[in-house]
Design a protein around this motif. Structure first.
Motif, PDB file in Angstrom:
ATOM      1  N   ILE A 141       0.848  -1.200   0.000  1.00 31.40           N
ATOM      2  CA  ILE A 141       0.000   0.000   0.000  1.00 31.40           C
ATOM      3  C   ILE A 141       0.882   1.248   0.000  1.00 31.40           C
ATOM      4  O   ILE A 141       0.624   2.211  -0.724  1.00 31.40           O
ATOM      5  CB  ILE A 141      -0.948   0.013   1.222  1.00 31.40           C
ATOM      6  CG1 ILE A 141      -1.869  -1.199   1.200  1.00 31.40           C
ATOM      7  CG2 ILE A 141      -1.790   1.284   1.227  1.00 31.40           C
ATOM      8  CD1 ILE A 141      -2.681  -1.387   2.473  1.00 31.40           C
ATOM      9  N   VAL A 144       2.365   1.672  -3.542  1.00 31.40           N
ATOM     10  CA  VAL A 144       1.385   2.023  -4.580  1.00 31.40           C
ATOM     11  C   VAL A 144       0.820   3.428  -4.347  1.00 31.40           C
ATOM     12  O   VAL A 144       0.668   4.210  -5.287  1.00 31.40           O
ATOM     13  CB  VAL A 144       0.241   0.981  -4.651  1.00 31.40           C
ATOM     14  CG1 VAL A 144      -0.865   1.455  -5.571  1.00 31.40           C
ATOM     15  CG2 VAL A 144       0.782  -0.347  -5.133  1.00 31.40           C
ATOM     16  N   THR A 145       0.508   3.741  -3.086  1.00 35.80           N
ATOM     17  CA  THR A 145      -0.106   5.057  -2.822  1.00 35.80           C
ATOM     18  C   THR A 145       0.932   6.171  -2.708  1.00 35.80           C
ATOM     19  O   THR A 145       0.605   7.338  -2.832  1.00 35.80           O
ATOM     20  CB  THR A 145      -0.912   5.054  -1.503  1.00 35.80           C
ATOM     21  OG1 THR A 145      -0.012   4.743  -0.424  1.00 35.80           O
ATOM     22  CG2 THR A 145      -2.026   4.050  -1.536  1.00 35.80           C
ATOM     23  N   TRP A 180      -5.678   8.646   1.105  1.00 32.68           N
ATOM     24  CA  TRP A 180      -6.639   9.508   0.431  1.00 32.68           C
ATOM     25  C   TRP A 180      -6.533  10.942   0.958  1.00 32.68           C
ATOM     26  O   TRP A 180      -6.572  11.908   0.186  1.00 32.68           O
ATOM     27  CB  TRP A 180      -8.050   8.940   0.654  1.00 32.68           C
ATOM     28  CG  TRP A 180      -9.079   9.559  -0.219  1.00 32.68           C
ATOM     29  CD1 TRP A 180      -9.394   9.198  -1.500  1.00 32.68           C
ATOM     30  CD2 TRP A 180      -9.909  10.666   0.111  1.00 32.68           C
ATOM     31  NE1 TRP A 180     -10.382  10.009  -1.976  1.00 32.68           N
ATOM     32  CE2 TRP A 180     -10.721  10.917  -1.017  1.00 32.68           C
ATOM     33  CE3 TRP A 180     -10.062  11.463   1.247  1.00 32.68           C
ATOM     34  CZ2 TRP A 180     -11.666  11.926  -1.043  1.00 32.68           C
ATOM     35  CZ3 TRP A 180     -11.000  12.474   1.220  1.00 32.68           C
ATOM     36  CH2 TRP A 180     -11.788  12.697   0.086  1.00 32.68           C
ATOM     37  N   TRP A 183      -3.637  12.667  -0.498  1.00 32.31           N
ATOM     38  CA  TRP A 183      -3.925  13.081  -1.879  1.00 32.31           C
ATOM     39  C   TRP A 183      -4.777  14.336  -1.921  1.00 32.31           C
ATOM     40  O   TRP A 183      -4.761  15.079  -2.898  1.00 32.31           O
ATOM     41  CB  TRP A 183      -4.639  11.957  -2.641  1.00 32.31           C
ATOM     42  CG  TRP A 183      -3.772  10.752  -2.843  1.00 32.31           C
ATOM     43  CD1 TRP A 183      -2.417  10.699  -2.731  1.00 32.31           C
ATOM     44  CD2 TRP A 183      -4.202   9.431  -3.164  1.00 32.31           C
ATOM     45  NE1 TRP A 183      -1.982   9.432  -2.968  1.00 32.31           N
ATOM     46  CE2 TRP A 183      -3.050   8.627  -3.242  1.00 32.31           C
ATOM     47  CE3 TRP A 183      -5.447   8.840  -3.411  1.00 32.31           C
ATOM     48  CZ2 TRP A 183      -3.104   7.278  -3.547  1.00 32.31           C
ATOM     49  CZ3 TRP A 183      -5.495   7.496  -3.716  1.00 32.31           C
ATOM     50  CH2 TRP A 183      -4.343   6.729  -3.788  1.00 32.31           C
ATOM     51  N   LEU A 217      -6.925  -2.010  -3.616  1.00 33.87           N
ATOM     52  CA  LEU A 217      -5.807  -1.127  -3.933  1.00 33.87           C
ATOM     53  C   LEU A 217      -5.793  -0.783  -5.427  1.00 33.87           C
ATOM     54  O   LEU A 217      -5.553   0.367  -5.810  1.00 33.87           O
ATOM     55  CB  LEU A 217      -4.493  -1.822  -3.532  1.00 33.87           C
ATOM     56  CG  LEU A 217      -3.246  -0.981  -3.490  1.00 33.87           C
ATOM     57  CD1 LEU A 217      -3.410   0.160  -2.513  1.00 33.87           C
ATOM     58  CD2 LEU A 217      -2.053  -1.834  -3.088  1.00 33.87           C
ATOM     59  N   ILE A 218      -6.103  -1.800  -6.258  1.00 37.68           N
ATOM     60  CA  ILE A 218      -6.163  -1.560  -7.710  1.00 37.68           C
ATOM     61  C   ILE A 218      -7.285  -0.559  -8.012  1.00 37.68           C
ATOM     62  O   ILE A 218      -7.108   0.401  -8.763  1.00 37.68           O
ATOM     63  CB  ILE A 218      -6.400  -2.889  -8.469  1.00 37.68           C
ATOM     64  CG1 ILE A 218      -5.223  -3.832  -8.223  1.00 37.68           C
ATOM     65  CG2 ILE A 218      -6.597  -2.636  -9.964  1.00 37.68           C
ATOM     66  CD1 ILE A 218      -5.445  -5.240  -8.718  1.00 37.68           C
ATOM     67  N   LEU A 220      -8.557   1.606  -6.029  1.00 39.19           N
ATOM     68  CA  LEU A 220      -8.189   2.918  -5.499  1.00 39.19           C
ATOM     69  C   LEU A 220      -7.247   3.642  -6.448  1.00 39.19           C
ATOM     70  O   LEU A 220      -7.385   4.840  -6.710  1.00 39.19           O
ATOM     71  CB  LEU A 220      -7.513   2.730  -4.145  1.00 39.19           C
ATOM     72  CG  LEU A 220      -7.179   4.001  -3.394  1.00 39.19           C
ATOM     73  CD1 LEU A 220      -8.440   4.579  -2.791  1.00 39.19           C
ATOM     74  CD2 LEU A 220      -6.167   3.738  -2.293  1.00 39.19           C
ATOM     75  N   LYS A 221      -6.288   2.890  -6.969  1.00 41.58           N
ATOM     76  CA  LYS A 221      -5.301   3.487  -7.876  1.00 41.58           C
ATOM     77  C   LYS A 221      -6.024   4.041  -9.109  1.00 41.58           C
ATOM     78  O   LYS A 221      -5.749   5.144  -9.566  1.00 41.58           O
ATOM     79  CB  LYS A 221      -4.291   2.398  -8.266  1.00 41.58           C
ATOM     80  CG  LYS A 221      -3.061   2.913  -8.955  1.00 41.58           C
ATOM     81  CD  LYS A 221      -2.169   3.691  -8.012  1.00 41.58           C
ATOM     82  CE  LYS A 221      -1.109   4.432  -8.803  1.00 41.58           C
ATOM     83  NZ  LYS A 221      -0.406   5.423  -8.000  1.00 41.58           N
ATOM     84  N   PHE A 222      -6.970   3.244  -9.627  1.00 39.57           N
ATOM     85  CA  PHE A 222      -7.719   3.701 -10.795  1.00 39.57           C
ATOM     86  C   PHE A 222      -8.531   4.944 -10.446  1.00 39.57           C
ATOM     87  O   PHE A 222      -8.485   5.956 -11.154  1.00 39.57           O
ATOM     88  CB  PHE A 222      -8.654   2.600 -11.297  1.00 39.57           C
ATOM     89  CG  PHE A 222      -9.546   3.067 -12.419  1.00 39.57           C
ATOM     90  CD1 PHE A 222      -9.042   3.213 -13.697  1.00 39.57           C
ATOM     91  CD2 PHE A 222     -10.863   3.398 -12.171  1.00 39.57           C
ATOM     92  CE1 PHE A 222      -9.855   3.677 -14.716  1.00 39.57           C
ATOM     93  CE2 PHE A 222     -11.676   3.867 -13.190  1.00 39.57           C
ATOM     94  CZ  PHE A 222     -11.171   3.998 -14.469  1.00 39.57           C
ATOM     95  N   SER A 224      -8.127   7.087  -8.067  1.00 39.78           N
ATOM     96  CA  SER A 224      -7.371   8.287  -7.750  1.00 39.78           C
ATOM     97  C   SER A 224      -6.725   8.857  -9.009  1.00 39.78           C
ATOM     98  O   SER A 224      -6.682  10.051  -9.204  1.00 39.78           O
ATOM     99  CB  SER A 224      -6.301   7.965  -6.727  1.00 39.78           C
ATOM    100  OG  SER A 224      -5.332   7.135  -7.313  1.00 39.78           O
ATOM    101  N   GLY A 225      -6.263   7.960  -9.885  1.00 44.63           N
ATOM    102  CA  GLY A 225      -5.525   8.457 -11.039  1.00 44.63           C
ATOM    103  C   GLY A 225      -6.402   8.824 -12.215  1.00 44.63           C
ATOM    104  O   GLY A 225      -6.132   9.766 -12.941  1.00 44.63           O
TER     105      GLY A 225
END
Ligand code: UDP
Ligand code: MG
Length: 311
Positions: A141, A144-145, A180, A183, A217-218, A220-222, A224-225
């Motif tokens: 985490i 990735v974050t 989060w 970010w 996590l995947i 979240l990544k999508f 957020s990005g």
């Protein structure tokens, strides 16, 4: 200045644990302006009775009852929605977190942070099934974050309410809250917190939670990005496909006029060109669909991930 503090406790079948736990919170927070939001996440044991009794005895304890077991994340979301404090402190209801740490979290928050994350340095859970997987999960985490913390899984943390507005909690998402917040421009700190072994009742989780965390996590990544601009991802890939397809076609045509009349490469190159070409078209169309969906998503955001008992 004495800010108001909402202590939020997701609770699922914790009979026997609650009364001593509430007493401990009240003892350690006697100088603080607190409310305790106890969220009954569809318990089937004597938890509801114990909660009613506790709320009757102390006006600071408020009970929110969910219609069924929606999970810890949804219970936390319900608690946040029904709280009013300027500072939000989630904590487990099984007594594994120690309310004595609450004033320490607040003191750290006061140094100018938006989030203070608890770190169970001396964790009292099973090593192979819990502590070890969580070690890997925290590393994953963190990388990735890009927000490096030692203990995402520790429930006990402190948040300024202002930094949490707009968050949507789904799945096992509550553990990514600190990332989060960063970010969103928040400042995060970490302090050691105490941890105790469970004395009554069972843990609600096993090793499979680690897999859920990876899937979340995947997502979240999508989110957020690319949530606000999914077409960049899809059409961007489509564009790369278009270039590859064009190159394959160009080679195939070049090959046709080359010296070798029946080159072995011509058919594979044509197939590749068709594959990339079709792929590019699909990706662009999917990108448009994704744009449409995310616009709808933003419109219906006020939807909640739970339902209340009396709804
Ligand atoms: N919990 C909940 N809903 C669930 C599962 C757990 O509200 O579906 C609560 C539980 O009662 C406890 C906290 O979430 O207060 C953490 O759960 P648990 O102690 O089982 O997790 P662990 O400490 O083993 O990670
Ligand atoms: Mg626990």
């Amino acid at each position: 200045m004495n800010p108001s503090i909402s202590i939020i406790i997701p609770i699922y079948n914790e009979e026997g644990n609650l009364i001593p736990f509430f007493e401990s919170i009240i003892r350690h927070c006697k100088d603080l302006h607190i409310e305790i939001i106890a969220v009954d996440d569809g318990s089937t044991d004597r938890t509801p009775d114990e909660l009613s009794r506790a709320a009757k005895d102390d006006a600071r304890i408020k009970v929110v009852r969910l219609k069924r077991n929606f999970g810890q994340t949804a219970a936390l979301a319900a608690g946040i929605d029904h709280s009013s404090g300027e500072i939000i402190i989630p904590i487990d209801g099984d007594g594994q977190n120690d309310p004595a740490d609450i004033p320490l979290l607040l003191r750290k928050l006061d140094e100018g942070y938006d989030v203070v994350s608890g770190w169970r340095k001396d964790r009292k859970d099973k090593f192979i099934s819990r502590v070890l997987p969580s070690l890997f999960a925290n590393k994953l985490i963190s990388s990735v974050t890009g927000v490096r913390l030692h203990d995402y899984g520790c429930s006990l943390k402190a948040y300024r309410r202002s930094i949490l507005t707009g968050i949507q909690l789904n799945g096992e998402m509550h553990r990514f809250l600190p990332a989060w917040c960063v970010w969103q421009g928040g400042k995060v700190a970490e302090i050691h917190v105490k941890h105790h072994a469970r004395t009554k009742g069972k843990s609600k989780y096993g090793i499979f939670r680690t897999f859920k965390v990876v899937v979340d996590l995947i997502t979240l990544k999508f989110f957020s990005g690319y949530l606000a601009k999914p077409n960049y991802l899809f059409s961007g890939t489509g564009f790369v496909f278009l270039i590859l397809g064009g190159a394959s076609a160009a080679f195939a045509i070049f090959d046709k006029f080359g010296p070798d009349r029946f080159s072995k490469l011509r058919i594979p190159l044509l197939l590749l060109a068709v594959f990339f070409g079709l792929g590019a078209i699909f990706l662009v169309l999917m990108g448009l669909l994704a744009e449409l969906l995310t616009r709808l998503y933003f419109q219906v955001r006020h939807q909640k991930p739970y339902r209340l008992m009396n709804e």
